[in-house]
Scaffold this motif. Structure first.
Motif, PDB file in Angstrom:
ATOM      1  N   MET A   1       0.845  -1.167   0.000  1.00  0.00           N
ATOM      2  CA  MET A   1       0.000   0.000   0.000  1.00  0.00           C
ATOM      3  C   MET A   1       0.899   1.241   0.000  1.00  0.00           C
ATOM      4  N   LYS A   2       0.438   2.283  -0.626  1.00  0.00           N
ATOM      5  CA  LYS A   2       1.187   3.536  -0.674  1.00  0.00           C
ATOM      6  C   LYS A   2       1.009   4.287   0.646  1.00  0.00           C
ATOM      7  N   ILE A   3       2.128   4.777   1.187  1.00  0.00           N
ATOM      8  CA  ILE A   3       2.088   5.523   2.443  1.00  0.00           C
ATOM      9  C   ILE A   3       2.733   6.888   2.223  1.00  0.00           C
ATOM     10  N   VAL A   4       2.028   7.932   2.664  1.00  0.00           N
ATOM     11  CA  VAL A   4       2.532   9.299   2.612  1.00  0.00           C
ATOM     12  C   VAL A   4       2.681   9.786   4.053  1.00  0.00           C
ATOM     13  N   PHE A   5       3.861  10.262   4.393  1.00  0.00           N
ATOM     14  CA  PHE A   5       4.097  10.799   5.732  1.00  0.00           C
ATOM     15  C   PHE A   5       3.792  12.285   5.719  1.00  0.00           C
ATOM     16  N   LYS A   6       2.860  12.734   6.564  1.00  0.00           N
ATOM     17  CA  LYS A   6       2.514  14.150   6.634  1.00  0.00           C
ATOM     18  C   LYS A   6       3.528  14.940   7.445  1.00  0.00           C
ATOM     19  N   ASP A   7       4.360  14.247   8.188  1.00  0.00           N
ATOM     20  CA  ASP A   7       5.345  14.887   9.052  1.00  0.00           C
ATOM     21  C   ASP A   7       6.726  14.329   8.714  1.00  0.00           C
ATOM     22  N   GLU A   8       7.669  15.202   8.434  1.00  0.00           N
ATOM     23  CA  GLU A   8       9.043  14.793   8.092  1.00  0.00           C
ATOM     24  C   GLU A   8       9.660  13.955   9.208  1.00  0.00           C
ATOM     25  N   ALA A   9       9.326  14.266  10.448  1.00  0.00           N
ATOM     26  CA  ALA A   9       9.877  13.532  11.589  1.00  0.00           C
ATOM     27  C   ALA A   9       9.468  12.069  11.549  1.00  0.00           C
ATOM     28  N   LEU A  10       8.241  11.781  11.141  1.00  0.00           N
ATOM     29  CA  LEU A  10       7.776  10.390  11.072  1.00  0.00           C
ATOM     30  C   LEU A  10       8.496   9.616   9.987  1.00  0.00           C
ATOM     31  N   SER A  11       8.751  10.268   8.873  1.00  0.00           N
ATOM     32  CA  SER A  11       9.497   9.632   7.794  1.00  0.00           C
ATOM     33  C   SER A  11      10.926   9.325   8.242  1.00  0.00           C
ATOM     34  N   GLU A  12      11.553  10.294   8.872  1.00  0.00           N
ATOM     35  CA  GLU A  12      12.916  10.118   9.368  1.00  0.00           C
ATOM     36  C   GLU A  12      12.984   9.018  10.426  1.00  0.00           C
ATOM     37  N   LEU A  13      11.998   8.975  11.307  1.00  0.00           N
ATOM     38  CA  LEU A  13      11.948   7.954  12.355  1.00  0.00           C
ATOM     39  C   LEU A  13      11.825   6.557  11.744  1.00  0.00           C
ATOM     40  N   TYR A  14      11.037   6.433  10.684  1.00  0.00           N
ATOM     41  CA  TYR A  14      10.880   5.136  10.025  1.00  0.00           C
ATOM     42  C   TYR A  14      12.164   4.711   9.316  1.00  0.00           C
ATOM     43  N   LYS A  32      11.643   0.148  22.310  1.00  0.00           N
ATOM     44  CA  LYS A  32      10.479  -0.710  22.060  1.00  0.00           C
ATOM     45  C   LYS A  32       9.451   0.004  21.172  1.00  0.00           C
ATOM     46  N   LEU A  33       9.220   1.292  21.444  1.00  0.00           N
ATOM     47  CA  LEU A  33       8.279   2.068  20.640  1.00  0.00           C
ATOM     48  C   LEU A  33       8.799   2.303  19.224  1.00  0.00           C
ATOM     49  N   VAL A  34      10.089   2.587  19.096  1.00  0.00           N
ATOM     50  CA  VAL A  34      10.676   2.811  17.773  1.00  0.00           C
ATOM     51  C   VAL A  34      10.567   1.544  16.935  1.00  0.00           C
ATOM     52  N   ASN A  35      10.933   0.410  17.516  1.00  0.00           N
ATOM     53  CA  ASN A  35      10.833  -0.856  16.790  1.00  0.00           C
ATOM     54  C   ASN A  35       9.383  -1.180  16.442  1.00  0.00           C
ATOM     55  N   GLY A  36       8.459  -0.878  17.344  1.00  0.00           N
ATOM     56  CA  GLY A  36       7.042  -1.091  17.081  1.00  0.00           C
ATOM     57  C   GLY A  36       6.548  -0.215  15.942  1.00  0.00           C
ATOM     58  N   TYR A  37       6.983   1.031  15.920  1.00  0.00           N
ATOM     59  CA  TYR A  37       6.597   1.957  14.854  1.00  0.00           C
ATOM     60  C   TYR A  37       7.114   1.467  13.497  1.00  0.00           C
ATOM     61  N   ILE A  38       8.371   1.074  13.452  1.00  0.00           N
ATOM     62  CA  ILE A  38       8.951   0.580  12.204  1.00  0.00           C
ATOM     63  C   ILE A  38       8.225  -0.678  11.738  1.00  0.00           C
ATOM     64  N   ARG A  39       7.895  -1.561  12.670  1.00  0.00           N
ATOM     65  CA  ARG A  39       7.174  -2.796  12.322  1.00  0.00           C
ATOM     66  C   ARG A  39       5.776  -2.482  11.784  1.00  0.00           C
ATOM     67  N   SER A  42       5.988  -1.010   8.287  1.00  0.00           N
ATOM     68  CA  SER A  42       6.358  -2.073   7.350  1.00  0.00           C
ATOM     69  C   SER A  42       5.161  -2.955   7.015  1.00  0.00           C
ATOM     70  N   ILE A  43       4.360  -3.271   8.010  1.00  0.00           N
ATOM     71  CA  ILE A  43       3.145  -4.066   7.776  1.00  0.00           C
ATOM     72  C   ILE A  43       2.207  -3.297   6.860  1.00  0.00           C
ATOM     73  N   LYS A  51      -8.244  -2.897   5.346  1.00  0.00           N
ATOM     74  CA  LYS A  51      -9.048  -4.023   5.846  1.00  0.00           C
ATOM     75  C   LYS A  51      -8.161  -5.188   6.265  1.00  0.00           C
ATOM     76  N   ASP A  52      -7.024  -5.333   5.601  1.00  0.00           N
ATOM     77  CA  ASP A  52      -6.092  -6.411   5.931  1.00  0.00           C
ATOM     78  C   ASP A  52      -5.409  -6.196   7.276  1.00  0.00           C
ATOM     79  N   LEU A  53      -5.420  -4.979   7.789  1.00  0.00           N
ATOM     80  CA  LEU A  53      -4.811  -4.717   9.097  1.00  0.00           C
ATOM     81  C   LEU A  53      -5.566  -5.423  10.216  1.00  0.00           C
ATOM     82  N   LYS A  54      -6.826  -5.735   9.990  1.00  0.00           N
ATOM     83  CA  LYS A  54      -7.623  -6.432  11.006  1.00  0.00           C
ATOM     84  C   LYS A  54      -7.102  -7.842  11.272  1.00  0.00           C
TER      85      LYS A  54
END
Length: 107
Positions: A1-14, A32-39, A42-43, A51-54
Motif C-alpha cells: 500500500m502507498k504511504i505518505v508521511f505528513k510529518d518529516e519527523a515520522l518519515s525520518e523515524l521510520y 520498544k516504541l521505535v521498533n514497534g513503529y517501524i514494524r 512495514s506491515i 481491511k487487511d490490518l484487522k
C-alpha cells in the motif's frame, strides 16, 4: 500500500530509527516504541488495503469515532498509537499519539 508521511519527523523515524525533531524525542528514547513503529509501517506497506490490518490482532486497528482518522497500536500492551487517514490510493500517516490516559490507563 502507498504511504505518505505528513510529518518529516515520522518519515525520518521510520527510515533511520531516530529523529532530530523535538516532537518525537520521547519516542526515540524508548527502543520498544521505535521498533514497534517501524514494524507497523512495514506491515502497512505490505498489505493491500486497511481491511487487511484487522488480520493483525496485536495492532488493534480501529476507525475512530467522530474523527476521519484510524489508528493502530505501536506495541501490544502499550497505549501509544499511530494515527492515519485512509485515502483512495493508500494511507497518510499523521502522528504518533502519546497519551497515557487513553483507554482509561491511569499510570
Amino acid at each position: 500500500m502507498k504511504i505518505v508521511f505528513k510529518d518529516e519527523a515520522l518519515s525520518e523515524l521510520y527510515e533511520t530509527g531516530k529523529t532530530k525533531y523535538q516532537k518525537y524525542k520521547q519516542i526515540c528514547k524508548n527502543k520498544k516504541l521505535v521498533n514497534g513503529y517501524i514494524r507497523v509501517v512495514s506491515i502497512m506497506y505490505n498489505v493491500e488495503s486497511t481491511k487487511d490490518l484487522k488480520h493483525f490482532s496485536f495492532l488493534h486497528y480501529e476507525k475512530l469515532r467522530n474523527d476521519p482518522r484510524s489508528s493502530v497500536r505501536l506495541v501490544n500492551g502499550l497505549v501509544e498509537r499511530l494515527l492515519f487517514t485512509e485515502t483512495d490510493d493508500g494511507i497518510e500517516v499523521e502522528l504518533i499519539e502519546i497519551d497515557s490516559t487513553h483507554y482509561g490507563n491511569k499510570k
